[in-house]
Design a protein around this motif. Structure first.
Motif, mmCIF file in Angstrom:
data_model
loop_
_atom_site.group_PDB
_atom_site.id
_atom_site.type_symbol
_atom_site.label_atom_id
_atom_site.label_comp_id
_atom_site.label_asym_id
_atom_site.label_seq_id
_atom_site.Cartn_x
_atom_site.Cartn_y
_atom_site.Cartn_z
ATOM 1 N N LEU A 30 -3.240 10.035 -5.713
ATOM 2 C CA LEU A 30 -3.708 10.040 -4.332
ATOM 3 C C LEU A 30 -3.938 11.458 -3.848
ATOM 4 O O LEU A 30 -3.044 12.304 -3.964
ATOM 5 C CB LEU A 30 -2.679 9.385 -3.402
ATOM 6 N N LYS A 31 -5.104 11.690 -3.302
ATOM 7 C CA LYS A 31 -5.377 12.963 -2.657
ATOM 8 C C LYS A 31 -4.549 13.048 -1.383
ATOM 9 O O LYS A 31 -4.061 12.037 -0.878
ATOM 10 C CB LYS A 31 -6.861 13.071 -2.295
ATOM 11 N N SER A 32 -4.442 14.228 -0.850
ATOM 12 C CA SER A 32 -3.765 14.428 0.425
ATOM 13 C C SER A 32 -4.425 13.564 1.493
ATOM 14 O O SER A 32 -5.651 13.465 1.561
ATOM 15 C CB SER A 32 -3.853 15.906 0.812
ATOM 16 N N ARG A 60 -1.755 16.642 -3.675
ATOM 17 C CA ARG A 60 -2.104 15.459 -4.462
ATOM 18 C C ARG A 60 -0.802 14.913 -5.065
ATOM 19 O O ARG A 60 0.049 15.688 -5.494
ATOM 20 C CB ARG A 60 -3.075 15.878 -5.563
ATOM 21 N N ARG A 115 0.833 -1.203 0.000
ATOM 22 C CA ARG A 115 0.000 0.000 0.000
ATOM 23 C C ARG A 115 0.865 1.249 0.000
ATOM 24 O O ARG A 115 2.009 1.228 0.423
ATOM 25 C CB ARG A 115 -0.907 0.011 1.235
ATOM 26 N N ASP A 139 -4.576 10.317 1.783
ATOM 27 C CA ASP A 139 -5.288 9.170 1.214
ATOM 28 C C ASP A 139 -4.319 7.991 1.084
ATOM 29 O O ASP A 139 -3.110 8.174 1.010
ATOM 30 C CB ASP A 139 -5.832 9.552 -0.165
ATOM 31 N N CYS A 140 -4.856 6.772 1.062
ATOM 32 C CA CYS A 140 -4.066 5.556 0.857
ATOM 33 C C CYS A 140 -4.672 4.752 -0.289
ATOM 34 O O CYS A 140 -5.872 4.829 -0.537
ATOM 35 C CB CYS A 140 -4.052 4.685 2.113
ATOM 36 N N VAL A 141 -3.821 3.961 -0.960
ATOM 37 C CA VAL A 141 -4.274 3.106 -2.057
ATOM 38 C C VAL A 141 -3.450 1.820 -2.038
ATOM 39 O O VAL A 141 -2.292 1.821 -1.625
ATOM 40 C CB VAL A 141 -4.153 3.830 -3.416
ATOM 41 N N CYS A 167 0.513 5.413 1.187
ATOM 42 C CA CYS A 167 -0.265 6.461 1.840
ATOM 43 C C CYS A 167 0.388 7.808 1.559
ATOM 44 O O CYS A 167 1.603 7.965 1.681
ATOM 45 C CB CYS A 167 -0.355 6.225 3.344
ATOM 46 N N ASN A 168 -0.443 8.766 1.188
ATOM 47 C CA ASN A 168 0.012 10.120 0.915
ATOM 48 C C ASN A 168 -0.258 10.969 2.152
ATOM 49 O O ASN A 168 -1.375 11.418 2.379
ATOM 50 C CB ASN A 168 -0.733 10.680 -0.297
ATOM 51 N N ASN A 169 0.772 11.177 2.955
ATOM 52 C CA ASN A 169 0.649 11.978 4.170
ATOM 53 C C ASN A 169 1.146 13.404 3.949
ATOM 54 O O ASN A 169 1.659 14.031 4.859
ATOM 55 C CB ASN A 169 1.433 11.310 5.305
#
Length: 143
Positions: free
Chosen positions: A57-59, A36, A28, A61-63, A30-32
């Motif tokens: 990924l938005k701020s 974006r 995964r 957000d995780c994918v 994550c965008n911490n």
């Protein structure tokens, strides 16, 4: 009445336990950051190198980039934000401006692709899942 209530509680618990599956094992991201980001991933599939992207990924957000138990110890990531910031490294892989999945990492330019430096992610020898955390790059303090 208490007997019926206990039976219903037990039934609800049994359904909840039966519905619970095994824990997911994934890679995964994550965008911490406050921006974006667009992310590309490179890995070996057992036969050769594969690079693919882009996940946006938005701020905060995780994918999931890869589903299932990790098959390798090392993965490679490149990310860029909308402000021009980059997370890069010295492992060069092929990329494209648009969505891509590219086999091999040689002759990127000859094959019509870009050549981009990815950073290495060491998940450890026995990891079955891993999350990469992107954070804002530290700005040096001025004395």
């Amino acid at each position: 009445m208490a007997r019926l209530s206990n039976a219903l509680s037990f039934s609800a618990l049994a359904v909840a336990l039966l519905g619970a599956g095994p824990a997911l094992a994934d890679l995964r991201m994550c965008n911490n950051t406050g921006s974006r980001v667009s992310v590309a991933l490179a890995y070996t599939d057992g036969q050769g190198w594969v690079s693919e992207g882009w996940w946006n990924l938005k701020s905060l957000d995780c994918v999931t980039l890869l589903r299932g138990a990790l098959a390798a110890q090392y993965y490679y990531v490149y990310a860029m934000d909308e402000r021009g910031g980059e997370w890069k490294g010295k492992a060069f892989m092929c990329t494209s401006d648009r969505e891509f999945k590219i086999l091999g990492r040689q002759d990127c330019f000859v094959r019509g692709f870009d050549r981009t430096g990815f950073f290495e992610v060491d998940t450890g020898k026995d990891a079955k899942n891993w999350t990469v955390q992107l954070t804002d790059q530290a700005t040096p303090s001025t004395p």
